[in-house]
Design a protein around this motif. Sequence first.
Motif, PDB file in Angstrom:
ATOM      1  N   ASP A  64       0.818  -1.203   0.000  1.00 18.66           N
ATOM      2  CA  ASP A  64       0.000   0.000   0.000  1.00 18.66           C
ATOM      3  C   ASP A  64       0.865   1.271   0.000  1.00 18.66           C
ATOM      4  OD1 ASP A  64      -1.832   2.037   0.476  1.00 18.66           O
ATOM      5  OD2 ASP A  64      -3.053   0.814   1.821  1.00 18.66           O
ATOM      6  N   PRO A  65       0.752   2.104  -1.039  1.00 19.30           N
ATOM      7  CA  PRO A  65       1.577   3.321  -1.107  1.00 19.30           C
ATOM      8  C   PRO A  65       1.175   4.383  -0.099  1.00 19.30           C
ATOM      9  CG  PRO A  65       0.048   3.254  -2.948  1.00 19.30           C
ATOM     10  CD  PRO A  65      -0.087   1.940  -2.234  1.00 19.30           C
ATOM     11  N   ARG A  66       0.042   4.198   0.589  1.00 17.29           N
ATOM     12  CA  ARG A  66      -0.378   5.171   1.587  1.00 17.29           C
ATOM     13  C   ARG A  66       0.297   4.943   2.939  1.00 17.29           C
ATOM     14  NH1 ARG A  66      -6.663   3.907   0.645  1.00 17.29           N
ATOM     15  NH2 ARG A  66      -5.711   1.839   0.885  1.00 17.29           N
ATOM     16  N   GLU A  67       0.957   3.804   3.087  1.00 16.99           N
ATOM     17  CA  GLU A  67       1.514   3.456   4.387  1.00 16.99           C
ATOM     18  C   GLU A  67       2.834   4.153   4.678  1.00 16.99           C
ATOM     19  OE1 GLU A  67       1.661  -0.768   4.637  1.00 16.99           O
ATOM     20  OE2 GLU A  67      -0.537  -0.998   4.770  1.00 16.99           O
ATOM     21  N   LYS A  68       3.526   4.586   3.647  1.00 14.79           N
ATOM     22  CA  LYS A  68       4.803   5.285   3.842  1.00 14.79           C
ATOM     23  C   LYS A  68       5.140   6.062   2.583  1.00 14.79           C
ATOM     24  CE  LYS A  68       8.676   3.028   3.410  1.00 14.79           C
ATOM     25  NZ  LYS A  68       9.811   2.091   3.560  1.00 14.79           N
ATOM     26  N   ASP A  69       6.087   6.983   2.709  1.00 16.92           N
ATOM     27  CA  ASP A  69       6.583   7.713   1.548  1.00 16.92           C
ATOM     28  C   ASP A  69       7.724   6.933   0.925  1.00 16.92           C
ATOM     29  OD1 ASP A  69       4.811   9.826   1.846  1.00 16.92           O
ATOM     30  OD2 ASP A  69       6.116  10.854   3.283  1.00 16.92           O
ATOM     31  N   PHE A  70       7.537   6.519  -0.312  1.00 16.24           N
ATOM     32  CA  PHE A  70       8.552   5.731  -0.996  1.00 16.24           C
ATOM     33  C   PHE A  70       9.470   6.645  -1.805  1.00 16.24           C
ATOM     34  CE2 PHE A  70       5.059   2.751  -0.305  1.00 16.24           C
ATOM     35  CZ  PHE A  70       5.741   1.651   0.218  1.00 16.24           C
ATOM     36  N   ASP A  71      10.743   6.404  -1.697  1.00 14.22           N
ATOM     37  CA  ASP A  71      11.745   7.213  -2.394  1.00 14.22           C
ATOM     38  C   ASP A  71      12.124   6.524  -3.703  1.00 14.22           C
ATOM     39  OD1 ASP A  71      13.726   8.895  -3.196  1.00 14.22           O
ATOM     40  OD2 ASP A  71      15.054   8.568  -1.486  1.00 14.22           O
ATOM     41  N   TYR A  72      11.310   6.755  -4.734  1.00 13.36           N
ATOM     42  CA  TYR A  72      11.532   6.070  -6.009  1.00 13.36           C
ATOM     43  C   TYR A  72      12.821   6.528  -6.685  1.00 13.36           C
ATOM     44  CZ  TYR A  72       6.607   4.942  -5.250  1.00 13.36           C
ATOM     45  OH  TYR A  72       5.426   4.500  -4.700  1.00 13.36           O
ATOM     46  N   GLU A  73      13.258   7.729  -6.404  1.00 20.01           N
ATOM     47  CA  GLU A  73      14.458   8.254  -7.051  1.00 20.01           C
ATOM     48  C   GLU A  73      15.712   7.487  -6.657  1.00 20.01           C
ATOM     49  OE1 GLU A  73      14.993  12.397  -6.634  1.00 20.01           O
ATOM     50  OE2 GLU A  73      13.033  12.941  -7.474  1.00 20.01           O
ATOM     51  N   HIS A  74      15.675   6.816  -5.529  1.00 18.74           N
ATOM     52  CA  HIS A  74      16.858   6.103  -5.053  1.00 18.74           C
ATOM     53  C   HIS A  74      16.644   4.593  -5.023  1.00 18.74           C
ATOM     54  CE1 HIS A  74      17.471  10.234  -3.510  1.00 18.74           C
ATOM     55  NE2 HIS A  74      18.731   9.988  -3.808  1.00 18.74           N
ATOM     56  N   MET A  75      15.774   4.103  -5.881  1.00 22.03           N
ATOM     57  CA  MET A  75      15.548   2.661  -5.974  1.00 22.03           C
ATOM     58  C   MET A  75      16.354   2.017  -7.094  1.00 22.03           C
ATOM     59  SD  MET A  75      11.488   2.099  -5.202  1.00 22.03           S
ATOM     60  CE  MET A  75      10.761   2.551  -3.622  1.00 22.03           C
ATOM     61  N   GLY A  76      17.199   2.801  -7.752  1.00 23.70           N
ATOM     62  CA  GLY A  76      18.084   2.232  -8.766  1.00 23.70           C
ATOM     63  C   GLY A  76      17.485   2.088 -10.142  1.00 23.70           C
ATOM     64  N   PHE A  77      16.382   2.800 -10.424  1.00 26.92           N
ATOM     65  CA  PHE A  77      15.782   2.698 -11.748  1.00 26.92           C
ATOM     66  C   PHE A  77      16.588   3.491 -12.771  1.00 26.92           C
ATOM     67  CE2 PHE A  77      11.947   2.331  -8.948  1.00 26.92           C
ATOM     68  CZ  PHE A  77      11.734   0.985  -9.196  1.00 26.92           C
ATOM     69  N   VAL A  78      16.744   2.908 -13.962  1.00 21.63           N
ATOM     70  CA  VAL A  78      17.392   3.573 -15.091  1.00 21.63           C
ATOM     71  C   VAL A  78      16.486   3.414 -16.309  1.00 21.63           C
ATOM     72  CG1 VAL A  78      19.747   3.245 -14.236  1.00 21.63           C
ATOM     73  CG2 VAL A  78      18.684   1.455 -15.637  1.00 21.63           C
TER      74      VAL A  78
END
Length: 381
Positions: free
Chosen positions: A112-126
Amino acid sequence: MNTAGAIAKDGPSVLELRCRETLGLCAVVAEEGVRDLCDWLEERGIAFTIERGKAELPCGDGECVLVFGHQNPNWVKDALETDGYDVVFGEVVRCPETEYPPEVERLLRLGDPREKDFDYEHMGFVREHASALIHMAVDDDLYDAAADDPRVWAPIHAWRALGVLKASEAVKPLIGLLWRIGEYDDDWVGEEIPDVLAGIGEPALNPLFACFDALSGDEPARNAVSDAVGLIGRRHPKCRHECVKGLTERLLRFDRQRSGVNAFLILALVEMKAIESLAVIETAFAAGRVDPTVLGDVEDVRIEFGVQAERITPPPRTRLSELYENHRETLEETAPGLGEYADAVDDFDPPEPYVAPEKVGRNDPCSCGSGKKYKKCCGKG
């Protein structure tokens, strides 16, 4: 016998996906109907080119070759089968052992994305992850997962990651999700996809306008398009003129489209401070073709633009305000402060005590009880 062509009227066409050394994954298809097929593949995020006369994969008269390169064969097969083809793999087609690379696969477990703030910028996506993220964002099986299955939230995480990457190849697949707003009351799509598209910016404009023109009967999707274009105009100043021009041109059709659609076009223009469109806006209001529950009446618009200091006439009465007056005592007892924008139905029943929703949409009544939309009240900024 040619088994590759467009979908037959009496059943699906059989299509063989083959692999060639230089072309990668490819298939021979009938040219008749290939445009619709290509539109569908773009919506599903499948990259391809159309070739003819390739020595590695010759085609006959009335045929062409769709070249998919080195994409995951399962994703191509899934897109083609959803469009009605019966797909088989050639002998040398090899599928990867895992559907997603590790960085993308972890989104299936975030929940659930409402449970916390996810830091997508630092998940290693390219950028190389874009095709996998697109597939996850449009995967029908994930939308149909059980409510307690963390995978049901994966499309939301995927499109947020695509927004971080500003992946222009995701524009058409993401726009292709807008039908879910009206069909499934999908507030997540309605609230977040315009924001993601606005982050991508200019590459989204032409597809957004094409979507608005094509979906004449889908009011929620068209309203989301207006929202997205307005956001692009505000966040990307160099695009503002094109955004204002495109929305104003579509508002000129006010007599041929629903009053709610016109109201959301005007709302986007007002939020861009597009005073150059005021004459068209006033004409639409004068014709009685604007829903006053979205932004009020023409005086409210003039006040927003700063060309009028305050109201000269009383605010417009709407069906909701009349219902509120008729049931004021009950509403004030059960929902203090909810005001004229209280939820109502044709056969009015006394409402349950008001509880603010867990996730307030930008176009929902503000949970503070002001009677304004959230985007024009606590969410303004």
